[in-house]
Design a protein around this motif. Structure first.
Motif, PDB file in Angstrom:
ATOM      1  N   ALA A  30       0.835  -1.199   0.000  1.00  0.00           N
ATOM      2  CA  ALA A  30       0.000   0.000   0.000  1.00  0.00           C
ATOM      3  C   ALA A  30       0.871   1.249   0.000  1.00  0.00           C
ATOM      4  N   ALA A  31       0.445   2.250  -0.727  1.00  0.00           N
ATOM      5  CA  ALA A  31       1.213   3.490  -0.828  1.00  0.00           C
ATOM      6  C   ALA A  31       1.262   4.209   0.515  1.00  0.00           C
ATOM      7  N   ASN A  32       2.413   4.822   0.799  1.00  0.00           N
ATOM      8  CA  ASN A  32       2.499   5.690   1.969  1.00  0.00           C
ATOM      9  C   ASN A  32       2.205   7.131   1.532  1.00  0.00           C
ATOM     10  N   GLU A  33       2.364   8.077   2.454  1.00  0.00           N
ATOM     11  CA  GLU A  33       1.941   9.449   2.165  1.00  0.00           C
ATOM     12  C   GLU A  33       2.736  10.116   1.056  1.00  0.00           C
ATOM     13  N   SER A  34       3.950   9.656   0.804  1.00  0.00           N
ATOM     14  CA  SER A  34       4.730  10.252  -0.281  1.00  0.00           C
ATOM     15  C   SER A  34       4.283   9.755  -1.645  1.00  0.00           C
ATOM     16  N   MET A  35       3.576   8.631  -1.668  1.00  0.00           N
ATOM     17  CA  MET A  35       3.145   8.008  -2.925  1.00  0.00           C
ATOM     18  C   MET A  35       1.648   8.193  -3.198  1.00  0.00           C
ATOM     19  N   GLU A  36       0.860   8.329  -2.154  1.00  0.00           N
ATOM     20  CA  GLU A  36      -0.595   8.358  -2.279  1.00  0.00           C
ATOM     21  C   GLU A  36      -1.134   9.389  -3.275  1.00  0.00           C
ATOM     22  N   PRO A  37      -0.537  10.599  -3.384  1.00  0.00           N
ATOM     23  CA  PRO A  37      -1.087  11.563  -4.347  1.00  0.00           C
ATOM     24  C   PRO A  37      -0.996  11.092  -5.805  1.00  0.00           C
ATOM     25  N   VAL A  38      -0.175  10.088  -6.061  1.00  0.00           N
ATOM     26  CA  VAL A  38       0.042   9.623  -7.436  1.00  0.00           C
ATOM     27  C   VAL A  38      -0.595   8.263  -7.677  1.00  0.00           C
ATOM     28  N   HIS A  39      -0.421   7.315  -6.749  1.00  0.00           N
ATOM     29  CA  HIS A  39      -0.906   5.951  -6.953  1.00  0.00           C
ATOM     30  C   HIS A  39      -1.156   5.303  -5.595  1.00  0.00           C
ATOM     31  N   ASP A  40      -2.035   4.288  -5.559  1.00  0.00           N
ATOM     32  CA  ASP A  40      -2.347   3.629  -4.290  1.00  0.00           C
ATOM     33  C   ASP A  40      -1.440   2.442  -3.975  1.00  0.00           C
ATOM     34  N   ARG A  41      -0.477   2.126  -4.871  1.00  0.00           N
ATOM     35  CA  ARG A  41       0.476   1.052  -4.643  1.00  0.00           C
ATOM     36  C   ARG A  41       1.889   1.571  -4.876  1.00  0.00           C
ATOM     37  N   MET A  42       2.872   0.877  -4.248  1.00  0.00           N
ATOM     38  CA  MET A  42       4.267   1.236  -4.435  1.00  0.00           C
ATOM     39  C   MET A  42       5.123   0.001  -4.166  1.00  0.00           C
ATOM     40  N   PRO A  43       6.373  -0.004  -4.606  1.00  0.00           N
ATOM     41  CA  PRO A  43       7.247  -1.143  -4.311  1.00  0.00           C
ATOM     42  C   PRO A  43       7.449  -1.307  -2.805  1.00  0.00           C
ATOM     43  N   LEU A  44       7.621  -2.555  -2.373  1.00  0.00           N
ATOM     44  CA  LEU A  44       7.990  -2.839  -0.989  1.00  0.00           C
ATOM     45  C   LEU A  44       9.494  -2.598  -0.870  1.00  0.00           C
ATOM     46  N   ILE A  45       9.863  -1.505  -0.204  1.00  0.00           N
ATOM     47  CA  ILE A  45      11.260  -1.075  -0.139  1.00  0.00           C
ATOM     48  C   ILE A  45      11.900  -1.531   1.167  1.00  0.00           C
ATOM     49  N   LEU A  46      13.030  -2.206   1.051  1.00  0.00           N
ATOM     50  CA  LEU A  46      13.783  -2.697   2.191  1.00  0.00           C
ATOM     51  C   LEU A  46      14.864  -1.697   2.587  1.00  0.00           C
ATOM     52  N   GLU A  47      15.161  -1.649   3.871  1.00  0.00           N
ATOM     53  CA  GLU A  47      16.328  -0.908   4.323  1.00  0.00           C
ATOM     54  C   GLU A  47      17.574  -1.733   3.988  1.00  0.00           C
ATOM     55  N   PRO A  48      18.731  -1.092   3.799  1.00  0.00           N
ATOM     56  CA  PRO A  48      19.947  -1.858   3.478  1.00  0.00           C
ATOM     57  C   PRO A  48      20.235  -2.988   4.461  1.00  0.00           C
ATOM     58  N   ASP A  49      19.963  -2.766   5.761  1.00  0.00           N
ATOM     59  CA  ASP A  49      20.238  -3.813   6.745  1.00  0.00           C
ATOM     60  C   ASP A  49      19.162  -4.900   6.775  1.00  0.00           C
ATOM     61  N   GLU A  50      18.135  -4.777   5.928  1.00  0.00           N
ATOM     62  CA  GLU A  50      17.100  -5.806   5.812  1.00  0.00           C
ATOM     63  C   GLU A  50      17.305  -6.699   4.591  1.00  0.00           C
ATOM     64  N   VAL A  51      18.266  -6.347   3.740  1.00  0.00           N
ATOM     65  CA  VAL A  51      18.495  -7.102   2.509  1.00  0.00           C
ATOM     66  C   VAL A  51      18.842  -8.553   2.810  1.00  0.00           C
ATOM     67  N   GLY A  52      19.803  -8.771   3.691  1.00  0.00           N
ATOM     68  CA  GLY A  52      20.201 -10.129   4.035  1.00  0.00           C
ATOM     69  C   GLY A  52      19.074 -10.908   4.694  1.00  0.00           C
ATOM     70  N   SER A  53      18.323 -10.246   5.566  1.00  0.00           N
ATOM     71  CA  SER A  53      17.211 -10.911   6.238  1.00  0.00           C
ATOM     72  C   SER A  53      16.142 -11.343   5.251  1.00  0.00           C
ATOM     73  N   TRP A  54      15.842 -10.494   4.274  1.00  0.00           N
ATOM     74  CA  TRP A  54      14.839 -10.842   3.273  1.00  0.00           C
ATOM     75  C   TRP A  54      15.275 -12.063   2.469  1.00  0.00           C
ATOM     76  N   ILE A  55      16.534 -12.131   2.110  1.00  0.00           N
ATOM     77  CA  ILE A  55      17.014 -13.241   1.288  1.00  0.00           C
ATOM     78  C   ILE A  55      17.137 -14.535   2.091  1.00  0.00           C
ATOM     79  N   TRP A  56      17.599 -14.435   3.350  1.00  0.00           N
ATOM     80  CA  TRP A  56      17.979 -15.641   4.096  1.00  0.00           C
ATOM     81  C   TRP A  56      17.049 -16.039   5.227  1.00  0.00           C
ATOM     82  N   ASP A  57      16.466 -15.082   5.913  1.00  0.00           N
ATOM     83  CA  ASP A  57      15.774 -15.368   7.173  1.00  0.00           C
ATOM     84  C   ASP A  57      14.293 -15.677   6.936  1.00  0.00           C
TER      85      ASP A  57
END
Length: 222
Positions: A168-195
C-alpha cells in the motif's frame, strides 16, 4: 505498482556495498571465511538507464561459495516479469506479470513457493509511476543513492525470472498511486534473502518515504 524503474552509475557501487555488508555478516555468523567467495558478479553488465518489464536487470540473490557449501549473497542479471496465466483453450501467451501484492503473495499459487524459498532484492536508483491523468512521476530515496525493492523469482525453461513485490502506498506516494514497491532498508536485505522467520514481518512493513518530482509540479520532499 511499479511498471518501470531505472539504474544509474552509482547503482553498481551500491550493489557491491550492500553485498559486502551482508556477506561480512554471514561470515561472522557461520565462521565461513575460507569457503565463501566475494559474491560479486561482473558489474560491467549493469547499464545506466530505464528498466522495462521483460528486460534483464541486476538482482541480489542467494548464492554459494567455493565447494557449494557456504551461503552468500551475489548479484545476477535476471529477466523482469513472469509468464501470466493463459485461459484454457486460449491462444498465444498470457500477459507478463511483473508485480505481486505483498499482502497475498504467500497465498497465491503463482508466487507462494517463490516467496517462501526464492526471495531476491532488486536494486534501483529510483522508479516511475503515472497518476490517473497519465502524468509521469519520478521517485527516489533522498537519503541514499539507491533503493532496494523486495522481490521473488521463479525458474522457467527460458531462464529465471523475477517480480517486484508491492505494498500500500504511503503518504509520499498516495497523491500519485495507491500502490508502491515494498522497499527494504539496506540492513534488511540479508534478512529478506535468508531469514525465513522474518519473511512475514517484512512483507507487512511500510516502505520508507520518498522524494518525488514531475514536469507538472515543483519538487516535493517528504
Amino acid at each position: 505498482m511499479c511498471g518501470r524503474y531505472y539504474v544509474d552509475d552509482d547503482t553498481a557501487k551500491e550493489i557491491e556495498k550492500v553485498i559486502r555488508q551482508v556477506n561480512q555478516k554471514l561470515r561472522a555468523q557461520k565462521a565461513a571465511h575460507d569457503t565463501m567467495s566475494d559474491g560479486y558478479s561482473d558489474m560491467s553488465a549493469i547499464r545506466s538507464g530505464d528498466i522495462y518489464p521483460t528486460a534483464f536487470a541486476p538482482v541480489i540473490e542467494a548464492g554459494y561459495g567455493a565447494g557449494g557449501k557456504a551461503a552468500e549473497c551475489r548479484c545476477r542479471m535476471l529477466r523482469w516479469g513472469i509468464p501470466g496465466y493463459t485461459p484454457k483453450g486460449g491462444s498465444g501467451k498470457g500477459q507478463v506479470l511483473f508485480n505481486a501484492r505483498s499482502e497475498t503473495a504467500m497465498e497465491k499459487p503463482t508466487f507462494r513457493e517463490a516467496v517462501r524459498s526464492r526471495r531476491v532484492v532488486i536494486p534501483a536508483a529510483g522508479f516511475y509511476e503515472w497518476n490517473p491523468k497519465k502524468e509521469k512521476y519520478q521517485f527516489w530515496r533522498p537519503d541514499s543513492k539507491a533503493l532496494f525493492m523486495a522481490g521473488c523469482m521463479n525458474r522457467y525453461e527460458d531462464g529465471d525470472r523475477f517480480v517486484i513485490l508491492t505494498t500500500a502506498a504511503n503518504e509520499s506516494m498516495e497523491p500519485v498511486h495507491d500502490r508502491m514497491p515494498l522497499i527494504l532498508e539496506p540492513d534488511e536485505v540479508g534478512s529478506w534473502i535468508w531469514d525465513d522467520e522474518r519473511t512475514k514481518s517484512l512483507l507487512e512493513k511500510e516502505s520508507c518515504l520518498l522524494e518525488r518530482r514531475t514536469d507538472y509540479e515543483q519538487m516535493t520532499l517528504f
